[in-house]
Scaffold this active site. Sequence first.
Site, PDB file in Angstrom:
ATOM      1  N   LYS A 133       0.848  -1.190   0.000  1.00 28.87           N
ATOM      2  CA  LYS A 133       0.000   0.000   0.000  1.00 28.87           C
ATOM      3  C   LYS A 133       0.883   1.239   0.000  1.00 28.87           C
ATOM      4  O   LYS A 133       2.006   1.141   0.529  1.00 28.87           O
ATOM      5  CB  LYS A 133      -0.959   0.019   1.184  1.00 28.87           C
ATOM      6  CG  LYS A 133      -0.372  -0.218   2.574  1.00 28.87           C
ATOM      7  CD  LYS A 133       0.791   0.539   3.106  1.00 28.87           C
ATOM      8  CE  LYS A 133       0.628   2.017   3.315  1.00 28.87           C
ATOM      9  NZ  LYS A 133       1.891   2.645   3.853  1.00 28.87           N
ATOM     10  N   TYR A 217      -4.417   4.409   6.233  1.00 25.17           N
ATOM     11  CA  TYR A 217      -4.900   3.481   7.265  1.00 25.17           C
ATOM     12  C   TYR A 217      -6.215   3.979   7.867  1.00 25.17           C
ATOM     13  O   TYR A 217      -7.102   3.183   8.175  1.00 25.17           O
ATOM     14  CB  TYR A 217      -3.853   3.312   8.377  1.00 25.17           C
ATOM     15  CG  TYR A 217      -2.673   2.466   7.978  1.00 25.17           C
ATOM     16  CD1 TYR A 217      -2.678   1.091   8.158  1.00 25.17           C
ATOM     17  CD2 TYR A 217      -1.548   3.041   7.407  1.00 25.17           C
ATOM     18  CE1 TYR A 217      -1.599   0.308   7.795  1.00 25.17           C
ATOM     19  CE2 TYR A 217      -0.458   2.268   7.031  1.00 25.17           C
ATOM     20  CZ  TYR A 217      -0.489   0.909   7.230  1.00 25.17           C
ATOM     21  OH  TYR A 217       0.588   0.144   6.856  1.00 25.17           O
TER      22      TYR A 217
END
Length: 369
Positions: A133, A217
Site C-alpha cells: 500500500k 490506514y
Amino acid sequence: MTTGSRREVLGMGAGLAAAGVAAGFSARAFAAPRKIGYAVVGLGYYATRQILPNFANCEQSRLVALVSGTPSKLEQYGAQYGIPRTHRYNYAEFDRIRDNPDIDAVYVVLPNSLHAEYTIRAAQAGKHVLCEKPMATSVAECQAMIAACRKAGKKLMIGYRSRFEPYNRLAIELARGGHVGPTRLVTAEHGFPIQPDQWRLDKALSGGGSMMDIGIYSLNAARYLTGEEPVEVSAVESTDRADPRFRTVEDRVSFVLRFPSGVQANCISSYSSSHNAYRVHGTQGWIAMEPATPYTGQAMTIRKDGVTAPRTLPPPARNQFAGQLDHLAECVLTGGAPIVAGEEGLADMRIIEAIYRSAAERRIVELKA
Ligand code: NAD
C-alpha cells in the site's frame, strides 16, 4: 472458513478463530498441496524487518527469490535466507523471473511510484502479485495494474495487513454486527512525525504525503469498519511549506467521509504528530482500538450499556504478516479471490484523489458509486 458461531464471536469470551468470519479470511491454514514461492522485490526497511523474517511463520508460502539494486543486500539476505545466486536478481534482470518456475508470486515492496511498473512487469512475466500500500500513485496506475493482472490471468492483492490481524478482524465483526448498536460515527487517526531526507517526502517517488502513506490506514479502516463506500468527502490540509520536509508533499489532512447509511467518518492523517487509533461509535456504546494498526500490540476497549472493559484475544497462530502472505498463496492454490484485491487499492486511491481535490478546491467532493 472457520466455524465459530455468531454468539461465540459476539460473546465476551469470543475466541480468535471466530474473529475471521466476517472478514472473509480463515484464521486457520488449510492443508496446502504445496507452498507458493515468492520473489520479494525491494529490500528496504519493511521488506527486510517484517516480510522476510515472517516467511518462517507461514504455512503455505516460502521465500524463493530476491530482487534488489544493491549487490551487497542480495549477498547478505541471500545468504541469510538460503536463496541461491540463480534466484537473486537486480532490477535490470527482473523480467528473467519469467523463466524461474520456482517463483509463483512477486511481492512489490518498493517506493510507491514503482508499484505500477513492477506489478505490471510481474504479471507480464506470468506471476501473481502482492503489492504494498498505497497500491500506486494514481487511479490510472491502479486501473492499469488491475488490467495487466487480469489479462495475464494472475491474482493481484494489496498489502492491507490489518485485514489479517485478529483485533482488526474482530472490530470488523463487532462493528458490522451491531455489537454496540448501529454505527453512527467512526473516528480514525494515523500519523507520525516524519524524519527528513527520504523518498516519502519526494512526491515523484511517493505520489503524495501523509495521506498516501499513513492516512490511508484511517481511510481503509473507515471503509472496512463500516463495510460501506463513501458517497462524499470533504478535506482540509495544513502544511508548512517553509519546513524542508514538506516542499513537495502535504503534512496534515483532516477529512470527513459520508456513507450511504448516514454513517460519518472523521479521519486524521499526519506527518507531524503521532496517532494510531480508531473508534466506532454505535447507539449503545463504542469500540475503541488504540493502538489500532501497529505491527504488534493492538489494544481494544469496548463500552457497551454503560460498562467499559478491555477486550483481549489469545496470540494468533499466524501473525498478520504471515496471514497476508498465506492468504494470497491460498487464493492461488484454490482459485479464490483475495479479500484485499486490486479493486480495494483502487477504491482507496479514488477517495484519496477526491480528498486532495476537496482540500485544493475547498469544497465537498461527491464520489460516484
Ligand atoms: P524503504 O525506503 O525502507 O525501502 C525501499 C526500497 O526500495 C529500498 O531498498 C530502496 O533501495 C529500493 N528502491 C528501489 N528503487 C528506488 C528508488 N528509485 N528510490 C528509492 N528507493 C528505491 O521503504 P519501506 O518503508 O520499506 O517502504 C516500501 C513500501 O512498503 C512502500 O510502498 C510503503 O508504503 C510500504 N510499507 C508498508 C508497510 C505496511 O505496514 N504495510 C510498512 C512500511 C512500508
